[in-house]
Structures are given as C-alpha cells and as structure tokens.
Design an enzyme around this catalytic site. Structure first.
Site, PDB file in Angstrom:
ATOM      1  N   PRO A   1     -38.547 -44.341 -32.043  1.00 27.83           N
ATOM      2  CG  PRO A   1     -38.826 -42.320 -33.144  1.00 27.83           C
ATOM      3  CD  PRO A   1     -39.189 -43.058 -31.888  1.00 27.83           C
ATOM      4  CD  GLU A   2     -34.961 -47.485 -28.589  1.00 34.00           C
ATOM      5  OE1 GLU A   2     -33.940 -48.144 -28.405  1.00 34.00           O
ATOM      6  OE2 GLU A   2     -35.896 -47.438 -27.774  1.00 34.00           O
TER       7      GLU A   2
ATOM      8  CE  LYS B   1     -31.094 -42.449 -29.778  1.00 34.73           C
ATOM      9  NZ  LYS B   1     -32.033 -42.407 -28.640  1.00 34.73           N
TER      10      LYS B   1
ATOM     11  NE  ARG C   1     -31.617 -39.773 -20.829  1.00 37.28           N
ATOM     12  CZ  ARG C   1     -30.307 -39.728 -20.917  1.00 37.28           C
ATOM     13  NH1 ARG C   1     -29.575 -40.139 -19.924  1.00 37.28           N
ATOM     14  NH2 ARG C   1     -29.738 -39.310 -22.015  1.00 37.28           N
TER      15      ARG C   1
END
Ligand SMILES: [Zn+2]
Length: 273
Positions: free
Chosen positions: A2-3, A51, A254
């Site tokens: 999800p971006e 987001k 990340r």
C-alpha cells in the site's frame, strides 16, 4: 504494497460504495471504538491524503454535538478495505483481522488490519495530518514545496528523504526503489548531492499517477507478472538494463533494492578544511 496510489484507489472504492448513503450499522473491533455505533450516520465522501484514508461522515443531530466527523485509517504494510454487496461473502482476509464493518443498504465495507483507526471531528484532520508534505496524488499537489522540503535537509540520504511523509506524501519502499533506479541514483546519495531534485520529484508523481485506477503497481509499463518492476522484489536477479545482480538491504520495515552498476555509490564528501 500500500503506497499512495493504492490508498487513492481504496478511497475511490469506498467512495463509490458508501458516499451519499446512510449507514445502517457499524461494528468496530478495536478497543478504542468498541462502543461506537455509526447507525444513522451519513457518509459524505471518502478521500486520501498521502497514505492516510479519510472517510468523512455526518452525524445525526442527536448523536454528537458536531455534525462533521472523519473516520481515519492507515493501511501501513498490510491493511486493506473491501466493499461487498450485502450478503456477499467477505473473502479478502481471515475474519480475525477485521477491524471495522460499515453497513449501508447497498454495500458493506470491511476494513482488515487497519492501523490508527480513529473517529475525530473533521476540523481536527489538520491537527492529525498537518505535518504531511504535499500529496503526490492530491488535487493540491505542489512540486515546488516538495523540493523545498527535501532540500531543507541536504545531508539526509535520498532513500530516507523520499520515505519521509513530511517531505512529500505517498511514496513507500516500492516507488522509492524504482524511482531511484530510473534516475540512476544510489539510495545513499545525500539529498544535497542529487543533481536534479525537481526532476526526481516530478518522476515520483508520474509513477504514482500512472497506477491510479488499477491495483497492479507497474513502473516498467508492463502489467505482466514478474515484469512490473526494475529492481523492487528482484534481489539477485539480473538488472534489466545491465545484467548486474540486484542488491537488497533491509532495515526494519524499510527495504531497499538497487542496481550497484546503474546506481553507483555517491562520491565521498570532500574533507572539511
Ligand atoms: Zn543495472
């Protein structure tokens, strides 16, 4: 992943399913909202900012002192909203991941594994989201402001700076990796050493915008499975341009994929003095 584009698409799905309808029931499965009942509330609209998802509601006069409310949610890595027809089976995720169900006469919206689920007066949206940088897919997208915010911390690596939603809102790991590959930039290049920051920001916007309205995230132009990215998710596979094995580095949630040849490491900073 999800971006910004996924969140934008999700907001549109919820808008189509619920906007303009009066909810006939709600079922919150998070402790903070366990006693909240949105029966009789009207859904004004569904929107995204970076987001973050914002479902804007109007409370019936007897339910709350203010009329305009926002149900906030964040998908992070794994959240998802689905809209179903009444009576349709909910199949997107296991039932124990359901955090909220909103029912209207025409649709049922089910939110799975949502984060930061909160009901707040719409006037308080700014307090919650005012820190966000310009929204890549917002109608008020402001590339100059995004460049200004990025440039304000020249020592931060471009890989970190793109993920920082205070600079620009909507980029996650996938677009970060793909964008830096397309610009030939090592993720560890300090922002101050990026030759054309405005060009990088402009490409970020184009990459996300290109995937609006579809769920397949492609940066290569191909929608074929296994062909949708240059570097993301391709550890040890040959670079599509030069054949070098794609590298991967992970730090918490990340993750960075890059081509060591197409994205050479930054030159060391000159010695002070
Ligand atoms: Zn390469």
């Amino acid at each position: 992943m999800p971006e910004g584009d996924t969140v934008w698409n999700t907001a549109r799905v919820l808008h189509r399913a619920l906007a303009g309808t009066r909810l006939t029931g709600s079922d919150f499965r998070v402790p903070t909202l366990a006693t909240t009942d949105l029966s009789g509330w009207t859904v004004r609209e569904s929107a995204s900012r970076g987001k973050h998802l914002l479902l804007r509601l109007t409370a019936p006069p007897q339910a709350a002192p203010t009329a305009a409310w926002t149900l906030h949610s964040h998908l992070r890595m794994d959240g998802v909203w689905r809209a179903y027809a009444p009576g349709e089976r909910w199949t997107a995720r296991p039932a124990h991941l359901i955090r909220v169900v909103l029912r209207s006469p025409e649709a049922v919206a089910v939110g799975y594994h949502l984060h930061e689920l909160a009901l707040l007066p719409t006037v308080d949206e700014e307090r919650l989201l005012g820190h966000l940088g310009p929204d890549l897919l917002g109608t008020d997208w402001d590339p100059d402001e995004a460049v200004r915010r990025l440039a304000a911390a020249p020592e931060v690596t471009i890989g970190e700076a793109l993920l920082d939603q205070r600079n620009l809102a909507g980029v996650g790991n996938l677009y970060k990796c793909e964008l830096l590959f397309l610009r030939g930039l090592s993720p560890w290049t300090p922002v101050g050493a990026v030759p054309d920051l405005a060009g990088t920001v402009a490409l970020a916007q184009r990459l996300l915008a290109a995937n609006r309205g579809r769920w397949t995230q492609s940066t290569t132009g191909s929608l074929r499975r296994g062909q949708t990215s240059y570097v993301y998710g391709r550890r040890a596979q040959p670079c599509r341009r030069c054949g070098t094995a794609i590298g991967k580095e992970e730090l918490g949630d990340r993750v960075t994929y890059w081509c060591p040849t197409c994205q050479p490491p930054p030159a060391p900073a000159p010695e002070a003095g």
